[in-house]
Design an enzyme around this catalytic site. Structure first.
Site, PDB file in Angstrom:
ATOM      1  N   GLU A   1     -19.206 -66.266  63.953  1.00  0.00           N
ATOM      2  CA  GLU A   1     -18.749 -67.260  62.984  1.00  0.00           C
ATOM      3  C   GLU A   1     -17.483 -67.988  63.420  1.00  0.00           C
ATOM      4  O   GLU A   1     -17.138 -69.032  62.857  1.00  0.00           O
ATOM      5  CB  GLU A   1     -18.524 -66.589  61.629  1.00  0.00           C
TER       6      GLU A   1
ATOM      7  N   GLU B   1     -25.943 -44.989  69.693  1.00  0.00           N
ATOM      8  CA  GLU B   1     -24.505 -44.826  69.457  1.00  0.00           C
ATOM      9  C   GLU B   1     -23.946 -43.592  70.149  1.00  0.00           C
ATOM     10  O   GLU B   1     -22.739 -43.484  70.356  1.00  0.00           O
ATOM     11  CB  GLU B   1     -24.202 -44.768  67.964  1.00  0.00           C
TER      12      GLU B   1
END
Length: 310
Positions: free
Chosen positions: A91, A122
């Site tokens: 963004e 992970e």
């Protein structure tokens, strides 16, 4: 893809994994009361973030220094943390016209894991370290996010970054996690979740607040705004082109036709039009002042002020 392991379990000691005594009867409540209970828990998050603002300040200053020196900021995360980091980095380009390589997100499992869970990625410490070796250099800033404070992919990335001479920041929701050797530790104590272990809730909300505050403050410090206006935005559609005119009107107090003409004179460059109008100089001179000050509107106005030298 390597099949998931079902023979390895890790006990995570973190407030986010604890059972919340305030929500033990949540499954007995009406829908409205369930939502009220979740909302009550969520109201604790801003105060938890406020408590770590001194540490967040240090992280912002590290990033500003790195970007000024031509380096980059890297986000590293897995699951919810990685998705939030990817969103924040994406963004910044349309919002502040930030160069696309200023903020780089590294998400465990890659793009596939952004839209669906990918098992065990992970826990792959080697993957996190490899990402940093491949993409970061000394002088960059690497910011890792992990609710537990122990995610191997993230911790290994931070360790690798530090060994390479990069500056490191860890954002977690576990003040009791084993220490990680980083330059700045931001431990946001959001406590137990409404649903035990569901770190997409308060922990995720706090990380969203931290990331948004971090990157926005970096953009402000780098002069990507004027006052509280997004003067570095890219007008890539009709709505945003309309917004540029409105921003000029708000910043200058001038009529819409004057602002539209100034934008045309500036070749559509909002900052150039703004300095042109506020300083009362030709658009070309405004552009030169912005180039000389790294695109910082207030610095350009100071440079153009009567009696200024340079």
């Amino acid at each position: 893809m390597t099949p998931p392991r079902h023979d390895v379990a890790v006990r995570v000691e973190s407030p986010t994994e604890s059972r919340n005594p305030r929500t033990e009867d949540i499954d007995r409540l009406s829908t409205l009361d369930v939502l009220r209970l979740i909302n009550t828990e969520d109201q604790q998050v801003p105060d938890a973030v406020a408590a770590v603002l001194p540490e967040l300040t240090r992280a912002v200053d590290l990033a500003v220094g790195a970007l000024h020196a031509g380096h980059r900021v890297h986000y590293v995360g897995a699951g919810t943390s990685g998705r939030l980091a990817t969103l924040d980095a994406a963004e910044l380009v349309p919002t502040f016209n930030a160069p696309p390589d200023w903020f780089v997100a590294h998400h465990a499992g890659g793009s596939e894991a952004l839209v669906k869970a990918v098992e065990d990625v992970e826990d792959e410490a080697s993957g996190g370290a490899a990402q940093i070796r491949r993409h970061a250099v000394a002088g960059d800033v690497v910011l890792g996010l992990t609710a537990s404070g122990r995610t191997p992919f993230v911790v290994a990335a931070l360790e690798e970054a530090r060994s390479m001479g990069a500056r490191t920041v860890l954002v977690s929701n576990n003040p009791t996690a084993p220490p990680v050797d980083v330059d700045v530790l931001i431990a946001v104590d959001t406590g137990p979740e409404a649903i035990a272990g569901s770190t997409r809730m308060k922990a995720g909300t706090s990380q969203k607040l931290v990331l948004t505050s971090f990157s926005t403050a970096v953009m402000v410090r780098l002069g990507r705004t004027y006052s509280n206006l997004m003067v570095s935005m890219r007008a890539t559609n009709a709505k945003l082109r309309g917004r540029t005119v409105r921003i000029l009107r708000e910043a200058t107090g001038l009529a819409e036709d004057e602002c539209t003409t100034a934008l045309a004179d500036a070749g559509g460059e909002l900052k150039v039009a703004l300095v042109h109008l506020l300083a009362g100089v030709p658009a070309q001179r405004a552009a030169e002042a912005l180039d000389a000050t790294g695109g910082h509107v207030r610095h350009a106005l100071t440079l153009l002020a009567p009696g200024a030298t340079g």
